[in-house]
Design a protein around this motif. Structure first.
Motif, mmCIF file in Angstrom:
data_model
loop_
_atom_site.group_PDB
_atom_site.id
_atom_site.type_symbol
_atom_site.label_atom_id
_atom_site.label_comp_id
_atom_site.label_asym_id
_atom_site.label_seq_id
_atom_site.Cartn_x
_atom_site.Cartn_y
_atom_site.Cartn_z
ATOM 1 N N ALA A 165 0.792 -1.240 0.000
ATOM 2 C CA ALA A 165 0.000 0.000 0.000
ATOM 3 C C ALA A 165 0.819 1.283 0.000
ATOM 4 O O ALA A 165 0.325 2.335 0.400
ATOM 5 C CB ALA A 165 -1.004 0.021 1.154
ATOM 6 N N VAL B 161 6.050 10.119 -4.160
ATOM 7 C CA VAL B 161 5.445 9.331 -3.090
ATOM 8 C C VAL B 161 4.371 10.145 -2.397
ATOM 9 O O VAL B 161 4.507 11.359 -2.188
ATOM 10 C CB VAL B 161 6.515 8.845 -2.092
ATOM 11 N N ARG B 162 3.267 9.489 -2.072
ATOM 12 C CA ARG B 162 2.175 10.185 -1.409
ATOM 13 C C ARG B 162 2.047 9.699 0.030
ATOM 14 O O ARG B 162 1.943 10.493 0.940
ATOM 15 C CB ARG B 162 0.874 9.947 -2.164
ATOM 16 N N ALA B 163 2.034 8.413 0.215
ATOM 17 C CA ALA B 163 1.904 7.894 1.580
ATOM 18 C C ALA B 163 2.609 6.558 1.691
ATOM 19 O O ALA B 163 2.640 5.774 0.743
ATOM 20 C CB ALA B 163 0.436 7.746 1.943
ATOM 21 N N ILE B 164 3.163 6.340 2.862
ATOM 22 C CA ILE B 164 3.800 5.063 3.164
ATOM 23 C C ILE B 164 3.177 4.563 4.460
ATOM 24 O O ILE B 164 3.117 5.307 5.444
ATOM 25 C CB ILE B 164 5.323 5.234 3.337
ATOM 26 N N PRO B 165 2.649 3.369 4.474
ATOM 27 C CA PRO B 165 2.015 2.892 5.699
ATOM 28 C C PRO B 165 3.033 2.724 6.828
ATOM 29 O O PRO B 165 4.182 2.331 6.571
ATOM 30 C CB PRO B 165 1.401 1.555 5.297
ATOM 31 N N LEU B 166 2.606 3.044 8.043
ATOM 32 C CA LEU B 166 3.450 2.885 9.225
ATOM 33 C C LEU B 166 4.816 3.515 9.001
ATOM 34 O O LEU B 166 5.848 2.894 9.222
ATOM 35 C CB LEU B 166 3.613 1.395 9.563
ATOM 36 N N ALA B 167 4.778 4.749 8.533
ATOM 37 C CA ALA B 167 6.021 5.391 8.101
ATOM 38 C C ALA B 167 7.019 5.568 9.241
ATOM 39 O O ALA B 167 8.214 5.760 9.010
ATOM 40 C CB ALA B 167 5.710 6.746 7.466
ATOM 41 N N LYS B 168 6.510 5.476 10.461
ATOM 42 C CA LYS B 168 7.393 5.614 11.618
ATOM 43 C C LYS B 168 8.545 4.614 11.556
ATOM 44 O O LYS B 168 9.654 4.867 12.032
ATOM 45 C CB LYS B 168 6.559 5.389 12.888
ATOM 46 N N CYS C 117 12.299 7.092 -2.766
ATOM 47 C CA CYS C 117 10.953 6.785 -2.263
ATOM 48 C C CYS C 117 9.878 6.981 -3.332
ATOM 49 O O CYS C 117 8.716 6.659 -3.105
ATOM 50 C CB CYS C 117 10.614 7.679 -1.065
#
Lengths: 433, 231
Positions: free
Chosen positions: A102, A111-118, A132
């Protein structure tokens, strides 16, 4: 690899058609550097519309942006490499979303979003890292709605690469009273079991039609003749087929023009200006739009095919385009498209559609025999029955002016000699002059 | 790479603790400045994508075949089946003229590219042939120098699922399915799909083909070589 040993001015070694290492070099030094046709802008009309396209060995995505521009991206998620689109065409909405984890990307690849980016804190995969985002084609440009991409930042601009072969797109679009074409959203795809060069050589080879296509030309000629006797006339499309059985002498009278970078034109008038009401209406529209002089110039161009070397054959007067996507030394995918002249009468489209159906469909009575020749040609060249392929016909007879080779005879193998000059430049100097 | 992606800025935001949350949450990296495009779209877009081609429902449910409730209906079903079986045999036997004679004078053989096409003229087709064009094809494949047909080739058709959809005095609408295997040189290819026949009864009482529509299930896949004879 020293490819010059395989190319002489009047003949080439069979290995240029059969050797995997040479094929790989072609992909690297030609397809993955030069401008390659991706598609027409009208294939992706709405924001998020995409079309998967192969450039050399690279799976790419042509995608429509919210600002109406068209971008060409590698079809690869920067996370773990999974392809971001799985179908040939479709619409991704406002973003690419990877089916694996995802990660999501704006339509321009950022890049727009990365899940659990932490989980990436403190690693090199931070926002300021371009790794990225999806990778772009180095250059994207279009000419009259036809989109090209280059995977190399270096090299001539698109217009310079196309050179005089630009006439392919001008001739197509100029026949529309508004100067534009739109794609017919159906693509025929036919796999050729032969090296891509067979197709490119064949397109401007005027000696072959009356041999290769005689069965169809003769059969169509019989029906055409009968119709003319019974009804006084026959539709133009019978003539499309019967013309293939014209004599050697007739074909020899057709001239080829061979440009730098391997591009070329087969001249010949397709008999597309009968005095029927549909043609008259179309011609009047062009006179209205461009004035009598320009309209006459556009309508009287003598073009049968235009080649954009090394992958495109455009039959501009009938709005057809064939694009090669080489798969291997002995395997080539051809994509076959048809276009509508915007604003032109429906009858003019239907006239060209007959040609498209008869010559370019997957049930064509014409290309069937070409495909058979190329398959047998590939097998012949894989054999030890001889090493050289002859391009001696009318060698020394052609006229060269400003780097352009004009054949005095339509059957001159100037076409192949010119293509291999460009080929050698691409493979030895990193770019055709 | 656009400027926005390489000018630093906040770290990539976390999408949240679970996947469901991720799908609902606005998790956005805003490209700044002269980002080329797409920056204005902030909603993660997880709505269903557009269906490719026609949704199955839009194609309509196939009509139930006419169930024979009378001797005449049973007779028609048999007559139609025999016509389709004969067609298959004539094609496999390469009896081109006899096959063409199954069509009436206005008969058309049509293989569209997509199921959405509704007219045999006016859009790209794989085959779009009236009887004159059939005659050209017949003459061409029968010519000794039809080079593509020199290698050994044979076909084998199976026709099944024959359903009479409607029948009136002069016209019968029939749906069926076919599977054709084709030997060409040393390899076998498969073509399958649906026939839709519009049949008309001539003044001589014989049922003939007015329109044969052939929808290949693999019509949009790449063709390994091309088709040379009617399917």
């Amino acid at each position: 690899m020293n490819v010059e040993q395989f190319v002489e001015p009047d003949r080439v070694h069979r290995r240029v058609y059969t050797d995997q290492a040479i094929f790989d070099a072609e992909m690297e030094k030609i397809w993955e550097r030069t401008w390659v046709y991706c598609g027409h802008e009208s294939q992706v009309p709405a924001t998020g519309d995409y079309y998967a396209v192969t450039i050399g060995r690279q799976p790419m995505i042509m995608v429509r942006q919210a600002d109406r521009s068209v971008q060409v991206l590698y079809n690869r998620c920067p996370h773990r490499g999974v392809q971001l689109v799985g179908n040939l065409k479709g619409n991704v909405g406002s973003a690419f979303v990877c089916s694996y984890h995802a990660w999501s990307f704006h339509l321009d690849g950022n890049v727009r979003a990365i899940p659990l980016a932490k989980g990436y804190e403190g690693t090199r995969m931070s926002r300021d890292n371009p790794d990225c985002s999806m990778k772009h084609a180095a250059r994207v440009d279009s000419y009259r709605g036809f989109v090209f991409a280059s995977l190399s930042a270096d090299g001539p601009p698109l217009k310079e690469f196309l050179g005089e072969a630009r006439i392919a797109f001008d001739d197509m679009c100029d026949r529309s009273p508004v100067g534009e074409v739109e794609v017919v959203p159906i693509c025929h795809r036919v796999m050729q079991h032969s090296n891509w060069k067979f197709f490119m050589e064949n397109q401007l080879d005027s000696l072959h039609p009356s041999v290769t296509h005689q069965s169809t030309g003769i059969s169509a000629g019989k029906v055409e003749k009968r119709l003319k006797a019974e009804r006084g006339s026959a539709p133009l499309y019978y003539h499309y087929l019967s013309t293939f059985a014209s004599s050697f002498e007739q074909w020899d009278a057709v001239q080829t023009i061979n440009f730098p970078r391997g591009h070329g034109i087969l001249k010949a008038y397709m008999g597309l200006r009968p005095k029927d009401p549909d043609t008259m209406e179309h011609e009047a529209m062009l006179v209205q739009a461009y004035g009598p002089e320009k309209a006459e110039e556009y309508l009287s161009r003598s073009i049968h095919h235009v080649l954009v070397y090394p992958y495109l054959s455009v039959q501009s007067p009938l709005q057809q385009l064939r694009c090669l996507r080489p798969v291997g030394p002995d395997k080539t995918l051809s994509e076959i498209w048809h276009f509508r002249l915007k604003g032109a009468p429906e009858a003019i489209y239907r006239r060209s559609l007959w040609y498209y159906n008869l010559v370019n469909s997957p049930a064509t009575m014409i290309n069937a025999d070409d495909l058979e020749n190329w398959t047998k040609g590939q097998w012949g060249l894989q054999s030890n029955g001889g090493d050289w392929v002859s391009f001696h016909r009318w060698y020394g007879d052609d006229r060269v002016e400003n780097g352009v080779t004009y054949s005095n005879h339509g059957t001159s193998e100037a076409v192949m000699r010119n293509q291999f000059r460009a080929w050698t430049q691409y493979l030895t100097e990193g770019g055709a002059k | 790479m656009s400027k926005a992606a390489s000018t630093g800025g906040p770290a990539i935001p976390s999408a949240g603790p679970d996947f469901e949350h991720l799908l609902a949450q606005e998790v956005v990296i805003e490209p700044k400045g002269d980002a080329r495009t797409g920056a204005q779209a902030v909603e993660p877009d997880h709505k269903p994508r557009a269906v490719q081609g026609l949704a199955p429902a839009a194609r309509g449910l196939p009509a139930r075949g006419v169930v024979a409730r009378s001797a005449a209906q049973a007779e028609l079903q048999r007559e139609v089946e025999q016509l389709l079986y004969l067609q298959a045999e004539l094609l496999d036997g390469k009896h081109w003229q006899a096959w063409m004679d199954l069509f009436d004078d206005q008969g058309v053989y049509w293989m569209p590219v997509t199921t959405e096409q509704t007219e045999w003229e006016g859009s790209p087709s794989i085959f779009a042939e009236d009887k004159l064009m059939m005659e050209i094809r017949k003459g061409r494949v029968s010519h000794p120098n039809a080079w593509s047909q020199v290698p050994m080739w044979e076909t084998n058709h199976i026709v099944s699922h024959v359903a009479v959809e409607s029948a009136s005095e002069g016209q019968v609408q029939v749906r069926s399915r076919f599977h054709m295997m084709e030997l060409r040189r040393d390899t076998v290819r498969h073509f399958g799909g649906r026939y839709q026949h519009t049949l008309v009864r001539g003044s001589d009482g014989v049922l003939r083909i007015r329109l044969q529509r052939v929808d290949l299930f693999n019509s949009q896949a790449p063709f390994d070589y091309v088709l040379q004879i009617w399917v």
